[in-house]
Design an enzyme around this catalytic site. Structure first.
Site, short mmCIF file in Angstrom:
data_model
loop_
_atom_site.label_atom_id
_atom_site.label_comp_id
_atom_site.label_asym_id
_atom_site.label_seq_id
_atom_site.Cartn_x
_atom_site.Cartn_y
_atom_site.Cartn_z
N ASP A 1 1.77 3.91 2.82
CA ASP A 1 0.76 4.78 2.19
C ASP A 1 1.40 5.94 1.43
OD1 ASP A 1 -1.81 5.36 1.44
OD2 ASP A 1 -2.51 6.01 3.41
N ASP A 2 1.66 7.06 2.11
CA ASP A 2 2.26 8.25 1.49
C ASP A 2 3.39 8.73 2.39
OD1 ASP A 2 0.11 8.82 -0.70
OD2 ASP A 2 -1.04 8.54 1.14
N HIS B 1 1.41 4.81 -2.42
CA HIS B 1 1.08 5.66 -3.56
C HIS B 1 2.39 6.31 -4.01
CE1 HIS B 1 -3.30 5.47 -2.65
NE2 HIS B 1 -2.82 5.26 -1.43
N GLU C 1 -11.37 3.26 5.54
CA GLU C 1 -10.36 4.18 6.10
C GLU C 1 -11.14 5.26 6.83
OE1 GLU C 1 -8.18 6.49 3.21
OE2 GLU C 1 -6.61 7.06 4.64
N HIS D 1 -9.37 0.89 -1.73
CA HIS D 1 -9.38 1.50 -0.41
C HIS D 1 -10.82 1.41 0.12
CE1 HIS D 1 -5.56 3.16 -1.64
NE2 HIS D 1 -5.46 3.97 -0.61
N HIS E 1 0.86 -1.19 0.00
CA HIS E 1 0.00 0.00 0.00
C HIS E 1 0.89 1.23 0.00
CE1 HIS E 1 -3.89 2.04 1.70
NE2 HIS E 1 -3.16 2.90 0.99
N1 HPA Z 1 -6.63 7.28 1.02
C1 HPA Z 1 -7.28 7.64 -0.08
N2 HPA Z 1 -6.67 8.17 -1.13
C2 HPA Z 1 -5.35 8.31 -1.10
C3 HPA Z 1 -4.62 7.94 0.00
C4 HPA Z 1 -5.29 7.37 1.10
O1 HPA Z 1 -4.72 6.99 2.15
N3 HPA Z 1 -3.33 8.24 -0.28
C5 HPA Z 1 -3.29 8.75 -1.54
N4 HPA Z 1 -4.52 8.80 -2.04
ZN ZN Z 2 -3.71 4.76 0.33
#
Ligand code: HPA
Ligand code: ZN
Length: 338
Positions: free
Chosen positions: A283-284, A24, A205, A202, A22
């Site tokens: 994630d990011d 991006h 969340e 996703h 996971h």
């Molecule tokens: N959630 C949804 N969209 C996203 C995320 C995330 O954690 N990171 C980058 N785009």
């Molecule tokens: Zn994500």
């Protein structure tokens, strides 16, 4: 602050061969690269310095993050930019002992600005090849649809990807979750599956547990990205455990985006103990204060995870990855031996 961990656990986390599921790629864009690319392309930014940009990384929720994340993407213009972005991630991931990564990209963020699909994919693929040649780090690409945009836009994106299908392993669904349920993309995902792409999404969340069930039932996803709100539905938790549906959990992301107030409140440990195929991911990482090993360390410290739990998390990621059986067996036994 990340609490100190006992030295044996620090060593174990460093030594674990890791699979990241996971991630991006646009979320690995570090402020230094934003500034350098902006100067190179003559892009006017709202922020005057690396420090000012990094200082803006205070988020109240998912949307407040997405606004900055999409703004940062504006400096990515040519094939070299996508190459530089991805090779920097792979190099950083290799330093954390990531041996395989299945990474998301958001083409609509780029095609909407006039950047061609081929420019994005060519740069990413060149970096994938170099990462495998240099570090033996293998990877796959998952093309995400932005769920705040329309079904038509997603179909147009799938069409643009047709010439590059051989470079893609799967499709995903990201961006603002609330009010954009998985069912909105049921027909696009059906078409993508028919093209041989493996579906993930996703869900759970910021959105409700019902979105997790919807992603499973209507999009036929094989993994749930995040999924932490599953525990609002005990029957769903039981089903996720029984079916070993992987959850790609991102603890530092959940903390930064206020999905949890404190890492100590995170349900990752409980879900793992309940037999779910929970994995740890970043994630990011450029925005959320840590790459994958930081996520392992912070989670272990906050939840008091022991060596067995950490090894189980790493093995879950191997189980959840789209890897050939021989590599899977080799990585599982490598983790066992630690
Ligand atoms: N959630 C949804 N969209 C996203 C995320 C995330 O954690 N990171 C980058 N785009
Ligand atoms: Zn994500």
């Amino acid at each position: 602050m990340i609490a100190a961990l006992p030295a044996p656990l620090e060593r174990l986390i460093a030594a674990l061969p890791k699979v990241e599921l996971h991630l991006h790629i646009e979320g690995t864009l570090e402020p230094e690269m934003v500034m350098a690319k902006a100067a190179h392309h003559g892009v006017d930014l709202r922020w005057g310095s690396v420090e000012a940009l990094r200082g803006a990384y205070q988020f109240a929720d998912l949307q407040s993050f997405l606004d900055i994340y999409y703004a940062g993407c504006d400096v990515l213009r040519d094939e070299q930019d996508f190459y530089d972005l991805a090779i920097a991630y792979f190099e950083r991931a290799h330093a954390d002992r990531v041996v395989h990564a299945e990474i998301f990209f958001d083409p609509q963020t780029h095609t909407a600005r006039g950047v061609a699909m081929g420019t994005v994919i060519d740069g990413l693929v060149r970096a994938q090849r170099d990462a495998e040649a240099r570090w033996g780090l293998t990877s796959k690409l998952i093309m995400c649809f932005l769920r705040h945009l329309s079904e038509d836009d997603a179909f147009a994106t799938l069409d643009l990807a047709r010439p590059y299908l051989h470079h893609l392993a799967g499709v995903g669904l990201d961006s603002g979750e609330r009010g954009n349920p998985p069912a909105k993309f049921e027909r696009v995902f059906t078409a993508a599956r028919a093209m041989g792409l493996t579906p993930v999404a996703h869900a759970g969340e910021e959105g409700p547990a019902a979105y997790i069930r919807e992603a499973l039932d209507r999009l036929a996803v094989v993994r749930i990205d995040h999924g932490v709100r599953c525990d609002e539905d005990p029957a769903l938790v039981d089903e996720l455990a029984a079916r070993r549906v992987p959850l790609t959990v991102c603890p530092l992301s959940n903390l930064k985006l206020c999905v949890v107030k404190d890492l100590a409140d995170h349900n990752l440990g409980r879900l793992l103990a309940a037999g779910l195929c929970v994995t740890i991911n970043s994630d990011d990482p450029a925005y959320f204060g840590g790459y994958i090993a930081d996520n392992y360390r912070a989670t272990a410290a906050a939840l008091g995870l022991d060596a067995a739990a950490l090894k189980q998390l790493a093995q879950n990621a191997v189980e959840a990855a789209w890897l050939p059986l021989t590599r899977r067996v080799q990585l599982l036994s490598e983790i066992d031996a630690l």
